[in-house]
Design a protein around this motif. Sequence first.
Motif, short mmCIF file in Angstrom:
data_model
loop_
_atom_site.label_atom_id
_atom_site.label_comp_id
_atom_site.label_asym_id
_atom_site.label_seq_id
_atom_site.Cartn_x
_atom_site.Cartn_y
_atom_site.Cartn_z
N PRO A 121 0.83 -1.21 0.00
CA PRO A 121 0.00 0.00 0.00
C PRO A 121 0.87 1.26 0.00
O PRO A 121 2.02 1.24 0.44
CB PRO A 121 -0.78 -0.10 1.31
N ASP B 228 0.31 4.00 1.74
CA ASP B 228 0.40 4.50 3.11
C ASP B 228 1.47 3.71 3.87
O ASP B 228 1.47 2.48 3.87
CB ASP B 228 -0.95 4.35 3.81
N ALA C 176 2.08 3.28 7.10
CA ALA C 176 1.60 2.46 8.21
C ALA C 176 0.96 1.18 7.68
O ALA C 176 1.14 0.10 8.25
CB ALA C 176 0.61 3.24 9.06
N CYS C 177 0.22 1.29 6.61
CA CYS C 177 -0.41 0.12 6.00
C CYS C 177 0.65 -0.80 5.38
O CYS C 177 0.51 -2.02 5.40
CB CYS C 177 -1.43 0.53 4.95
N ALA D 271 2.15 -2.83 8.16
CA ALA D 271 1.21 -3.88 8.56
C ALA D 271 1.19 -5.01 7.52
O ALA D 271 1.11 -6.18 7.87
CB ALA D 271 -0.19 -3.30 8.73
N PHE D 272 1.31 -4.66 6.24
CA PHE D 272 1.34 -5.64 5.16
C PHE D 272 2.56 -6.56 5.31
O PHE D 272 2.47 -7.77 5.19
CB PHE D 272 1.38 -4.92 3.81
N LYS E 163 2.15 -8.86 8.43
CA LYS E 163 1.18 -9.91 8.14
C LYS E 163 1.78 -10.96 7.20
O LYS E 163 1.57 -12.16 7.38
CB LYS E 163 -0.06 -9.29 7.51
#
Length: 95
Positions: A67, A69, A71-72, A75-76, A79
């Motif tokens: 992504p 962003d 922060a996203c 997180a990606f 994960k």
Amino acid sequence: MRSKVEGMIVTAKAGRDRGRSFVAIAAEPEGFVMLSDGDTRPMSNPKKKKLKHVEFHEDRVDLTQLPKDKACADAFIRKALIQKGYNNKTVSEEG
């Protein structure tokens, strides 16, 4: 053209982060690789490590799906490492 190293999952063999898994996000021409785990080393502050101090795995993360962003993106990466079964504890944390 992207480097063959980018997106590969690696494990640190030396240093205080020994045993920790990262995603290679960039290759440097001097024999270094930039690493991110989305947690202690986010995309905005990647770890610079020598190639001889990392162990490469066959698993990859598709960085084209990151992504925009930050922060996203972190997180990606977190994960993706969890889904592929990589333990993100250093040797000193296990001990």
